[in-house]
Design a protein around this motif. Sequence first.
Motif, short mmCIF file in Angstrom:
data_model
loop_
_atom_site.label_atom_id
_atom_site.label_comp_id
_atom_site.label_asym_id
_atom_site.label_seq_id
_atom_site.Cartn_x
_atom_site.Cartn_y
_atom_site.Cartn_z
N UNK B 87 0.81 -1.22 0.00
CA UNK B 87 0.00 0.00 0.00
C UNK B 87 0.84 1.27 0.00
N UNK B 88 1.88 1.27 0.81
CA UNK B 88 2.66 2.51 0.90
C UNK B 88 4.13 2.22 0.69
N UNK B 89 4.63 2.59 -0.47
CA UNK B 89 6.05 2.44 -0.69
C UNK B 89 6.83 3.36 0.25
N UNK B 90 6.21 4.44 0.64
CA UNK B 90 6.91 5.42 1.46
C UNK B 90 6.40 5.36 2.89
N UNK B 91 7.06 6.11 3.74
CA UNK B 91 6.60 6.18 5.12
C UNK B 91 7.10 7.48 5.72
N UNK B 92 6.63 7.78 6.92
CA UNK B 92 7.08 9.01 7.57
C UNK B 92 8.27 8.69 8.46
N UNK B 93 9.13 9.68 8.61
CA UNK B 93 10.28 9.50 9.49
C UNK B 93 10.38 10.74 10.37
N UNK B 94 10.61 10.49 11.66
CA UNK B 94 10.58 11.59 12.60
C UNK B 94 11.76 11.43 13.56
N UNK B 95 12.57 12.47 13.66
CA UNK B 95 13.64 12.45 14.65
C UNK B 95 13.21 13.33 15.82
N UNK B 96 13.11 12.73 16.98
CA UNK B 96 12.61 13.49 18.12
C UNK B 96 13.74 14.35 18.71
#
Lengths: 250, 364
Positions: B87-96
Amino acid sequence: MLSIKDLHATVDNKEILRGINLEVKPGETHAIMGPNGSGKSTLSAVLAGNPAYTVTAGSVTLNGKDLLAMKPEDRANEGVFLSFQYPVEIPGVSMANFMKAAVNGKRKYQGLDPLSASDFLKLMNEKKKLVEIDSKLTNRAVNEGFSGGEKKKNEIFQMAMLQPCLRILDETDSGLDIDALRIVANGVNKLKTPENATIVITHYQRLLDYIVPDFIHILYHGRIVMTADKSLALDLEKRGYDWIKEQFPD
Amino acid sequence: MQQRNHLKQILEATPKGEHFLYTDMAQALAGLSSARPAAITLAGKPLPLEEPEADNETRLATLDAIADTVVADPASPLYLDFLANAATPSGARLTLAAGTRADIAVHAPEGDDLRVQRLVVDVPSLASADAVLRISSRSALLLQLKVNIGQGASLRLVVLQDGLDDKRILTRTTVDLQAHSRAELTYVNLDPQLARNEVKCAIHGAGADLRLNGLYVVAADHTVDNETLVEHHAGHSSSSQLFKGIAHDNARMAFGGLILVKPDAQKTSAEQTNRHMLASTTARAFAKPQLEIYADDVKCSHGATTGQIDPAQLFYMRQRGIDEATARRLLAAAFVGEVVDTIPFEDVKTSIRSRLTGQDEASL
């Protein structure tokens, strides 16, 4: 106020109460004494509506209303208060939340709006002073880690908060030292009015020095076998129950 | 198109087998026709998605390969990975950032699609950060969450589902802890139609400490299933788990937890506790606590209990004029209160408490 007629009750199919008759009028204090296993605690449990007990015959009315037809919470809201012999610990439920639910449960039953937070706190503080309960106790979970004396004081505090018309004290003196006994009895006496009535269940005469009864009933084998004035307690203290057991072989 | 066919085949399959013993995946995914990305926001703003790593042709070819094995064995754990990839080739990335709290929300709107999201959260070395991840689903949501906690870093994370009408939710989390890092994770599910949380935590360095807790309440014919795997790869590390749940009506709840101590993980201290309360005679609880230990100098324990509301407590409350429903609610809230107390965020704690007791406690 309270009228018990020919009350029979069983627990686990064993008949414990075998025809209790008792009339309690406003302002009166009745003591119920008797040897172990005679049915004293069963009577208090049945009046409060403990689902572990089954009523097999008889009737109980409170101010003309059929008490036995009511759920335990409705009996409480009609004014029945049971001070437990062994108050139950409820970890995780704070005294404040517990009392708030109880006070507002009664108000809802009476068709009143719930108390505001500030009115509720005011009421708590006022009653705490009245029954000489340590302020810290009401910040803890219900009865959790309370000493025997603290638990009984907490029962009287709850009684002060709920202002019942029928107060049933089940072995309130058990597990109390002399000072705690005096505080608890003082609380009961302070909360006495011409409109409420008290049933004191006890083994010993000592409590009756503090909470002076108008009548003493002897419960034996599930029946009230003798009714007298307060002097009977002194007699019992001296002579024990054997002479009664002999009179009523069963 | 090829992708869609594979997805359809998988959705029609009925997964059986141990991995999904307590969750009926066929039911979980029934009626879904395709998979699309779910919405993800940070502090109310959409989170940008990263580009796929490989080009699309390669990706689809890889998916085909996975799909063949997955379809052959629909109970394979690869199954959900496949759905997410498809469904999603991409994703979110988050550096806290150190000293901050991130409020993240993932939402699946109404519809007959499976909504999928992937999120990678990084906590850099020596940073201390907080995150609240709110999950809501009006249809079906699959969230894949990867958490990397660097050396000496610490993270406090609550994964919270507390909506009144949440449908199907599947979360798959992997957490990697490096040396001397610390993680406090809490999973909260307040009566979704179906929720399954799979949490895999791996401790890779000495001195790391993991607290993994869960709280769930289920009613009606709903299901909540928590499956945890805690792996100790390095010595002198510790982990503890506390999962408490209540089931009302005909609801089901399950906890499966495995603590795996690898041969090099000497001096590991690990514990796992699971307590279930059945609030009705028709509710059901399942528990599968497991230990697998390959080192000989460790301290590990697990315990699981299933109980009921104490009739003495219930009668005591009713004798004080509290109606039975309220008394049961207060006792149930008290039972899971131990887990609520561990949540480090006051606002989250307060909202959970008021949901549980049905009263506004802020006033007390």
